[in-house]
Motif scaffolding. Sequence first.
Motif, PDB file in Angstrom:
ATOM      1  N   ILE A  42       0.849  -1.191   0.000  1.00  0.00           N
ATOM      2  CA  ILE A  42       0.000   0.000   0.000  1.00  0.00           C
ATOM      3  C   ILE A  42       0.878   1.231   0.000  1.00  0.00           C
ATOM      4  CG2 ILE A  42      -1.671   1.286   1.370  1.00  0.00           C
ATOM      5  CD1 ILE A  42      -3.033  -1.204   1.927  1.00  0.00           C
ATOM      6  N   ASN A  43       0.439   2.237  -0.706  1.00  0.00           N
ATOM      7  CA  ASN A  43       1.216   3.465  -0.808  1.00  0.00           C
ATOM      8  C   ASN A  43       0.433   4.641  -0.237  1.00  0.00           C
ATOM      9  OD1 ASN A  43       3.227   5.225  -1.430  1.00  0.00           O
ATOM     10  ND2 ASN A  43       2.790   5.310  -3.608  1.00  0.00           N
ATOM     11  N   PHE A  44       0.030   4.539   1.044  1.00  0.00           N
ATOM     12  CA  PHE A  44      -0.576   5.694   1.695  1.00  0.00           C
ATOM     13  C   PHE A  44       0.525   6.718   1.900  1.00  0.00           C
ATOM     14  CE2 PHE A  44      -3.553   2.561   3.970  1.00  0.00           C
ATOM     15  CZ  PHE A  44      -4.567   2.742   3.049  1.00  0.00           C
ATOM     16  N   PRO A  45       0.274   7.978   1.605  1.00  0.00           N
ATOM     17  CA  PRO A  45       1.314   8.992   1.837  1.00  0.00           C
ATOM     18  C   PRO A  45       1.667   9.090   3.317  1.00  0.00           C
ATOM     19  CG  PRO A  45      -0.483   9.879   0.501  1.00  0.00           C
ATOM     20  CD  PRO A  45      -0.925   8.537   0.999  1.00  0.00           C
ATOM     21  N   VAL A  46       2.959   9.265   3.591  1.00  0.00           N
ATOM     22  CA  VAL A  46       3.443   9.503   4.948  1.00  0.00           C
ATOM     23  C   VAL A  46       4.255  10.793   4.946  1.00  0.00           C
ATOM     24  CG1 VAL A  46       3.432   7.094   5.693  1.00  0.00           C
ATOM     25  CG2 VAL A  46       5.456   8.025   4.617  1.00  0.00           C
ATOM     26  N   TYR A  47       4.284  11.456   6.094  1.00  0.00           N
ATOM     27  CA  TYR A  47       4.900  12.773   6.195  1.00  0.00           C
ATOM     28  C   TYR A  47       5.750  12.870   7.452  1.00  0.00           C
ATOM     29  CZ  TYR A  47       0.847  13.547   3.197  1.00  0.00           C
ATOM     30  OH  TYR A  47      -0.099  13.441   2.212  1.00  0.00           O
ATOM     31  N   ASP A  48       6.770  13.703   7.397  1.00  0.00           N
ATOM     32  CA  ASP A  48       7.500  14.063   8.602  1.00  0.00           C
ATOM     33  C   ASP A  48       6.608  14.991   9.422  1.00  0.00           C
ATOM     34  OD1 ASP A  48       9.812  12.621   7.982  1.00  0.00           O
ATOM     35  OD2 ASP A  48      10.609  14.266   6.767  1.00  0.00           O
ATOM     36  N   ALA A  49       6.764  14.962  10.748  1.00  0.00           N
ATOM     37  CA  ALA A  49       5.906  15.756  11.630  1.00  0.00           C
ATOM     38  C   ALA A  49       5.983  17.249  11.330  1.00  0.00           C
ATOM     39  CB  ALA A  49       6.273  15.491  13.085  1.00  0.00           C
ATOM     40  N   ASP A  50       7.114  17.714  10.821  1.00  0.00           N
ATOM     41  CA  ASP A  50       7.257  19.139  10.528  1.00  0.00           C
ATOM     42  C   ASP A  50       6.928  19.494   9.075  1.00  0.00           C
ATOM     43  OD1 ASP A  50       9.420  17.951   9.319  1.00  0.00           O
ATOM     44  OD2 ASP A  50      10.929  19.223  10.274  1.00  0.00           O
ATOM     45  N   ALA A  51       6.339  18.549   8.342  1.00  0.00           N
ATOM     46  CA  ALA A  51       5.995  18.788   6.938  1.00  0.00           C
ATOM     47  C   ALA A  51       4.605  18.233   6.614  1.00  0.00           C
ATOM     48  CB  ALA A  51       7.047  18.164   6.033  1.00  0.00           C
ATOM     49  N   LEU A  52       3.646  18.516   7.495  1.00  0.00           N
ATOM     50  CA  LEU A  52       2.297  17.993   7.328  1.00  0.00           C
ATOM     51  C   LEU A  52       1.500  18.819   6.327  1.00  0.00           C
ATOM     52  CD1 LEU A  52       1.315  17.341  11.046  1.00  0.00           C
ATOM     53  CD2 LEU A  52       2.066  15.664   9.356  1.00  0.00           C
ATOM     54  N   PRO A  53       0.635  18.161   5.556  1.00  0.00           N
ATOM     55  CA  PRO A  53      -0.286  18.927   4.723  1.00  0.00           C
ATOM     56  C   PRO A  53      -1.331  19.602   5.621  1.00  0.00           C
ATOM     57  CG  PRO A  53      -0.768  16.595   4.540  1.00  0.00           C
ATOM     58  CD  PRO A  53       0.470  16.720   5.377  1.00  0.00           C
ATOM     59  N   PRO A  54      -1.945  20.682   5.161  1.00  0.00           N
ATOM     60  CA  PRO A  54      -2.898  21.421   6.003  1.00  0.00           C
ATOM     61  C   PRO A  54      -4.041  20.565   6.557  1.00  0.00           C
ATOM     62  CG  PRO A  54      -2.443  22.625   3.977  1.00  0.00           C
ATOM     63  CD  PRO A  54      -1.750  21.304   3.872  1.00  0.00           C
ATOM     64  N   GLU A  55      -4.526  19.596   5.781  1.00  0.00           N
ATOM     65  CA  GLU A  55      -5.646  18.778   6.263  1.00  0.00           C
ATOM     66  C   GLU A  55      -5.260  17.920   7.462  1.00  0.00           C
ATOM     67  OE1 GLU A  55      -3.900  16.625   2.621  1.00  0.00           O
ATOM     68  OE2 GLU A  55      -4.422  18.688   3.131  1.00  0.00           O
ATOM     69  N   LEU A  56      -3.992  17.501   7.563  1.00  0.00           N
ATOM     70  CA  LEU A  56      -3.557  16.751   8.748  1.00  0.00           C
ATOM     71  C   LEU A  56      -3.230  17.678   9.900  1.00  0.00           C
ATOM     72  CD1 LEU A  56      -1.360  13.725   7.597  1.00  0.00           C
ATOM     73  CD2 LEU A  56      -3.773  13.802   8.182  1.00  0.00           C
TER      74      LEU A  56
END
Length: 193
Positions: free
Chosen positions: A166-180
Amino acid sequence: MTDEDVLAEFRAAGALLEGHFILSSGRRSGNYLQCARVLMNAERAGKLARAMVQKLPREVRQDIDLVVSPAMGGLIIGHEVGRALDRDAIFLERPEGTFELRRGFAITPGQKILMVEDVVTTGLSSRQAIEAVEAEGGIVIGEVALVDRSAGEVDLGVPFYPLVSINFPVYDADALPPELEAIPATKPGSRKQ
Protein backbone atom coordinates in the motif's frame (compact mmCIF):
# COMPACT_ATOMS: atom_id res chain seq x y z
CA MET A 1 -6.16 -13.10 -2.35
CA THR A 2 -5.97 -9.95 -4.43
CA ASP A 3 -5.00 -6.60 -2.92
CA GLU A 4 -8.66 -5.59 -3.03
CA ASP A 5 -9.67 -8.81 -1.22
CA VAL A 6 -7.18 -8.02 1.55
CA LEU A 7 -8.39 -4.42 1.88
CA ALA A 8 -11.98 -5.68 1.94
CA GLU A 9 -11.06 -7.75 5.01
CA PHE A 10 -9.64 -4.62 6.70
CA ARG A 11 -12.77 -2.61 5.82
CA ALA A 12 -15.08 -5.37 7.08
CA ALA A 13 -13.23 -5.36 10.42
CA GLY A 14 -13.31 -1.56 10.74
CA ALA A 15 -9.52 -1.69 10.55
CA LEU A 16 -8.88 0.78 7.70
CA LEU A 17 -8.84 4.05 9.62
CA GLU A 18 -8.78 7.67 8.45
CA GLY A 19 -7.57 10.63 10.53
CA HIS A 20 -4.13 11.86 11.67
CA PHE A 21 -1.93 9.05 12.91
CA ILE A 22 1.57 8.83 14.36
CA LEU A 23 3.16 5.68 12.97
CA SER A 24 5.69 3.55 14.88
CA SER A 25 8.39 5.17 12.75
CA GLY A 26 7.37 8.59 14.09
CA ARG A 27 6.14 9.68 10.68
CA ARG A 28 2.54 10.79 10.14
CA SER A 29 -0.26 9.52 7.91
CA GLY A 30 -3.90 10.18 7.17
CA ASN A 31 -4.54 6.42 6.96
CA TYR A 32 -3.84 3.61 9.39
CA LEU A 33 -4.32 -0.13 9.08
CA GLN A 34 -5.18 -1.41 12.55
CA CYS A 35 -4.04 -5.00 12.14
CA ALA A 36 -5.13 -5.93 15.66
CA ARG A 37 -8.75 -5.31 14.59
CA VAL A 38 -8.48 -7.36 11.40
CA LEU A 39 -6.83 -10.18 13.36
CA MET A 40 -9.27 -10.21 16.29
CA ASN A 41 -11.45 -12.66 14.36
CA ALA A 42 -9.66 -16.02 14.37
CA GLU A 43 -11.22 -17.19 11.10
CA ARG A 44 -10.18 -13.99 9.30
CA ALA A 45 -6.68 -14.16 10.82
CA GLY A 46 -6.29 -17.74 9.64
CA LYS A 47 -7.49 -16.87 6.14
CA LEU A 48 -5.02 -13.99 5.88
CA ALA A 49 -2.18 -16.16 7.21
CA ARG A 50 -2.89 -18.88 4.65
CA ALA A 51 -2.84 -16.23 1.92
CA MET A 52 0.52 -14.97 3.24
CA VAL A 53 1.97 -18.48 3.16
CA GLN A 54 0.83 -18.84 -0.45
CA LYS A 55 2.93 -15.75 -1.31
CA LEU A 56 6.07 -17.62 -0.28
CA PRO A 57 8.00 -19.51 -2.96
CA ARG A 58 7.71 -23.28 -2.45
CA GLU A 59 11.45 -23.66 -1.73
CA VAL A 60 11.22 -21.06 1.06
CA ARG A 61 8.16 -22.75 2.60
CA GLN A 62 9.97 -26.10 2.62
CA ASP A 63 13.09 -24.70 4.31
CA ILE A 64 11.37 -23.01 7.28
CA ASP A 65 12.20 -24.55 10.65
CA LEU A 66 10.63 -21.91 12.91
CA VAL A 67 8.41 -18.84 12.66
CA VAL A 68 9.44 -15.76 14.66
CA SER A 69 7.59 -12.48 15.02
CA PRO A 70 8.13 -9.29 16.97
CA ALA A 71 5.59 -8.52 19.70
CA MET A 72 3.15 -6.92 19.81
CA GLY A 73 2.08 -6.41 16.21
CA GLY A 74 3.42 -9.61 14.72
CA LEU A 75 2.35 -11.93 17.52
CA ILE A 76 -1.11 -13.02 16.32
CA ILE A 77 -0.30 -13.19 12.62
CA GLY A 78 2.98 -14.98 13.40
CA HIS A 79 1.08 -17.62 15.35
CA GLU A 80 -1.40 -18.06 12.49
CA VAL A 81 1.38 -18.30 9.89
CA GLY A 82 3.02 -20.95 12.08
CA ARG A 83 -0.27 -22.86 12.10
CA ALA A 84 -0.61 -22.57 8.31
CA LEU A 85 2.96 -23.88 7.87
CA ASP A 86 2.64 -26.51 10.62
CA ARG A 87 5.69 -25.01 12.35
CA ASP A 88 6.22 -23.69 15.85
CA ALA A 89 5.87 -19.93 16.22
CA ILE A 90 7.65 -17.88 18.86
CA PHE A 91 7.98 -14.15 19.42
CA LEU A 92 10.49 -11.52 20.40
CA GLU A 93 9.79 -8.90 23.06
CA ARG A 94 11.29 -5.48 23.73
CA PRO A 95 11.09 -5.07 27.52
CA GLU A 96 14.09 -2.72 27.67
CA GLY A 97 13.94 -1.32 24.13
CA THR A 98 15.90 -4.12 22.42
CA PHE A 99 14.33 -7.29 21.00
CA GLU A 100 15.04 -10.47 22.92
CA LEU A 101 13.68 -13.96 23.40
CA ARG A 102 11.93 -14.58 26.71
CA ARG A 103 9.43 -17.08 28.19
CA GLY A 104 11.77 -20.00 27.58
CA PHE A 105 11.84 -19.49 23.81
CA ALA A 106 15.08 -20.45 22.10
CA ILE A 107 16.53 -20.64 18.62
CA THR A 108 18.87 -23.48 17.79
CA PRO A 109 21.94 -22.19 15.92
CA GLY A 110 21.44 -22.81 12.21
CA GLN A 111 17.65 -22.94 12.38
CA LYS A 112 16.04 -21.41 9.30
CA ILE A 113 13.64 -18.70 10.39
CA LEU A 114 10.68 -17.02 8.72
CA MET A 115 10.12 -13.57 10.21
CA VAL A 116 6.45 -12.50 10.30
CA GLU A 117 5.22 -8.92 10.74
CA ASP A 118 1.87 -7.22 10.56
CA VAL A 119 2.89 -3.92 8.90
CA VAL A 120 6.25 -2.81 7.52
CA THR A 121 6.74 0.92 6.94
CA THR A 122 10.42 1.81 7.31
CA GLY A 123 11.54 -1.72 8.19
CA LEU A 124 13.27 -0.62 11.39
CA SER A 125 11.45 -3.08 13.67
CA SER A 126 11.94 -5.89 11.16
CA ARG A 127 15.67 -5.25 10.84
CA GLN A 128 16.03 -5.09 14.63
CA ALA A 129 14.09 -8.36 15.00
CA ILE A 130 16.22 -10.01 12.30
CA GLU A 131 19.39 -8.88 14.12
CA ALA A 132 18.07 -10.38 17.37
CA VAL A 133 17.38 -13.72 15.65
CA GLU A 134 20.83 -13.72 14.02
CA ALA A 135 22.44 -12.97 17.40
CA GLU A 136 20.83 -16.21 18.65
CA GLY A 137 22.31 -18.14 15.69
CA GLY A 138 19.16 -18.28 13.57
CA ILE A 139 19.24 -17.79 9.80
CA VAL A 140 16.40 -15.56 8.59
CA ILE A 141 15.52 -16.84 5.12
CA GLY A 142 12.75 -14.31 4.51
CA GLU A 143 10.04 -12.13 5.95
CA VAL A 144 6.34 -12.10 5.23
CA ALA A 145 3.98 -9.31 6.29
CA LEU A 146 0.32 -8.52 6.01
CA VAL A 147 1.06 -5.03 4.71
CA ASP A 148 4.01 -3.29 3.10
CA ARG A 149 3.46 0.45 3.61
CA SER A 150 6.80 1.30 1.96
CA ALA A 151 5.41 0.92 -1.57
CA GLY A 152 8.10 -1.68 -2.27
CA GLU A 153 10.96 0.58 -1.17
CA VAL A 154 11.97 -1.12 2.08
CA ASP A 155 15.17 -3.18 2.23
CA LEU A 156 15.15 -5.71 5.07
CA GLY A 157 18.32 -7.49 4.00
CA VAL A 158 16.29 -10.68 3.40
CA PRO A 159 13.69 -11.58 0.78
CA PHE A 160 10.39 -9.84 1.60
CA TYR A 161 6.95 -11.20 0.71
CA PRO A 162 4.11 -8.83 1.70
CA LEU A 163 0.51 -9.91 1.25
CA VAL A 164 -0.43 -6.42 0.06
CA SER A 165 1.63 -3.34 -0.77
CA ILE A 166 0.00 0.00 0.00
CA ASN A 167 1.22 3.46 -0.81
CA PHE A 168 -0.58 5.69 1.70
CA PRO A 169 1.31 8.99 1.84
CA VAL A 170 3.44 9.50 4.95
CA TYR A 171 4.90 12.77 6.19
CA ASP A 172 7.50 14.06 8.60
CA ALA A 173 5.91 15.76 11.63
CA ASP A 174 7.26 19.14 10.53
CA ALA A 175 5.99 18.79 6.94
CA LEU A 176 2.30 17.99 7.33
CA PRO A 177 -0.29 18.93 4.72
CA PRO A 178 -2.90 21.42 6.00
CA GLU A 179 -5.65 18.78 6.26
CA LEU A 180 -3.56 16.75 8.75
CA GLU A 181 -2.37 19.82 10.68
CA ALA A 182 -6.03 20.59 11.37
CA ILE A 183 -6.65 17.22 13.07
CA PRO A 184 -5.22 16.11 16.44
CA ALA A 185 -2.74 13.26 16.04
CA THR A 186 -3.31 9.87 17.64
CA LYS A 187 -0.85 7.02 18.09
CA PRO A 188 -2.68 3.73 17.62
CA GLY A 189 0.43 1.49 17.42
CA SER A 190 2.04 -0.51 20.21
CA ARG A 191 5.54 0.99 20.27
CA LYS A 192 6.40 3.94 22.52
CA GLN A 193 8.72 6.57 21.09
